[in-house]
Design a protein around this motif. Structure first.
Motif, short mmCIF file in Angstrom:
data_model
loop_
_atom_site.label_atom_id
_atom_site.label_comp_id
_atom_site.label_asym_id
_atom_site.label_seq_id
_atom_site.Cartn_x
_atom_site.Cartn_y
_atom_site.Cartn_z
N ASP A 262 0.84 -1.19 0.00
CA ASP A 262 0.00 0.00 0.00
C ASP A 262 0.88 1.24 0.00
N GLY A 263 0.31 2.39 0.28
CA GLY A 263 1.05 3.64 0.21
C GLY A 263 2.16 3.79 1.21
N THR A 264 2.24 2.90 2.21
CA THR A 264 3.40 2.94 3.13
C THR A 264 4.62 2.29 2.51
N LEU A 265 4.42 1.50 1.44
CA LEU A 265 5.48 0.77 0.74
C LEU A 265 6.09 -0.32 1.61
N ALA A 266 5.37 -0.72 2.66
CA ALA A 266 5.88 -1.70 3.62
C ALA A 266 5.25 -3.07 3.40
N LEU A 267 6.11 -4.10 3.31
CA LEU A 267 5.61 -5.48 3.35
C LEU A 267 5.42 -5.91 4.80
N ASP A 268 6.31 -5.44 5.66
CA ASP A 268 6.18 -5.62 7.10
C ASP A 268 6.96 -4.49 7.74
N GLU A 269 7.14 -4.52 9.04
CA GLU A 269 7.75 -3.39 9.74
C GLU A 269 9.24 -3.24 9.47
#
Length: 399
Positions: A262-269
């Motif tokens: 999504d817009g955070t570009l994160a797969l995980d933290e």
């Protein structure tokens, strides 16, 4: 603590440069790249016709970075559970936070024969081979070059080949054909932009066949199906050169899949994916097109969220990531010696479009490459535009 960025293309370079200024000095920052050079990908097509352009669009990453360590290696896989990057030479690089910016590969869409007989355009050796094989068509006194896929890359490639034939004075003996499975060139872009691109292709006598898909490829012909195929050609199109720009796939290190984020570009933290390696649905819910422009614009958010991930890990708290929404001021594409530029609601062609495209390239080089490269490109592309040259000098503070 170590942050590792994988890939030195647009997304990887801009993310790393931003992190150099935001990460605490105690955090180790490493950039892993297969070649050790940053390729100005959106200018790659120019090397087909003008091999001297190679030195202008390939820049050593060590010259572009300040504190990051550059490691030249091929990434084989990313193990998120062990937080380790496996390299093709058998080594591994451990990380606390990783940014996957490995770009995209060419999607041959499982069409029989395409992977064996078509040339992609992703790297400098590809441009060199396309030039060499097209030179063979020219030297033979005539023939046909086929470009499959009429997105931005396909349009630029077809335009470059058609202009090449004109420069050599054999345009009437060499046919450049551009195939597109959709019913229009540069599908997905605004209508006025598409129409202007088509006019530029027509100006160069590129034979455009929309609604036409390649069903098989051989060493000297492609098989086709679609609305432009009739009994006159029986669906067979002979060629002396076949270039495939018909799709993108994820990098091999991600099993060929573009990871959805999504817009955070994160797969995980601890894992972020940016650039063409990602299929991004941004903060507005829209799917972002894979492009250099999107990769550069997403990189600031990627870097900010990496810095937040590092700070959260050090503080033992949950991270609070920001969300990116893609907003574009317009689109640019070269077509031979011409160009099409859309800025807001207005579309430009001719000298104005060339000037806009050159200015954008110079701005990128001045910001992320070197002033010398920026000015060299500008002088070659728009030598008469002294006012723009002065503006670039003022921008980067050259005396």
């Amino acid at each position: 603590m170590r942050v590792v960025v994988l890939g030195g293309g647009y997304a990887g370079l801009v993310t790393t440069r931003t992190l150099e200024g935001t990460l605490p000095s105690a955090v180790d920052l490493t950039l892993v790249d297969e070649t050790g050079d940053h390729l100005i990908q959106h200018e790659l097509h120019r090397a087909i016709r003008r091999p001297e352009f190679v030195d202008r669009i390939s820049l050593p990453l060590t010259d572009l970075l300040d504190r990051a360590t550059v490691r030249e290696a091929t990434v084989a896989s990313v193990d998120r559970e062990d937080r380790s990057v496996r390299l093709a030479d058998g080594d591994a690089v451990d990380y606390d936070v990783v940014v996957v910016a490995l770009g995209a590969g060419t999607d041959y869409r499982d069409v029989p024969g395409v992977a064996e007989h078509a040339l992609p355009l992703k790297r400098l050796p590809h441009a060199s081979r396309i030039r060499r094989e097209f030179r063979g068509v020219l030297d033979a006194g005539g023939g046909r070059a086929v470009v499959a896929g009429a997105g931005l890359s396909g349009v630029q490639t077809a335009g470059e080949l058609a202009q090449f034939a004109r420069d050599e004075g054999v345009a009437g003996h060499v046919e450049v054909v551009l195939l597109e499975a959709e019913d229009r060139v540069v599908p997905g872009f605004p209508e006025e932009f598409r129409a202007a691109v088509r006019e530029e292709l027509d100006r160069l006598d590129v034979a455009v066949r929309t609604g036409t898909r390649v069903t098989a490829a051989g060493a000297d012909a492609v098989e086709m199906a679609g609305e432009s195929v009739d009994s006159a050609d029986a669906g067979t199109l002979p060629h002396g050169l076949l270039v495939w720009t018909g799709g993108v796939r994820g990098p091999d290190a991600l099993d060929g899949r573009r990871r959805e984020v999504d817009g955070t570009l994160a797969l995980d933290e601890r894992t972020f994916v940016v650039g063409d390696a990602a299929r991004v649905r941004d903060g507005s819910g829209a799917v972002v097109p894979p492009s250099a422009q999107a990769a550069v614009r997403a990189s600031e958010t990627a870097a900010n969220n990496v810095a937040e991930a590092v700070e959260a890990l050090r503080a033992g708290r949950e991270p609070a990531f920001e969300t990116w929404t893609f907003e574009t001021p317009g689109w640019l594409v070269s077509v031979g010696d011409g160009a099409v530029a859309q800025l807001g609601p207005r579309t430009f062609t001719g000298p104005t479009a060339n000037l806009i495209k050159s200015a954008v390239g110079v701005t990128y080089l001045a910001d992320h490459g070197s002033l010398a490269d920026a000015l060299a490109v500008l002088r070659e592309e728009v030598e008469a535009e002294r006012d723009l040259l002065d503006a670039v000098r003022e921008r980067v503070g050259e005396e």
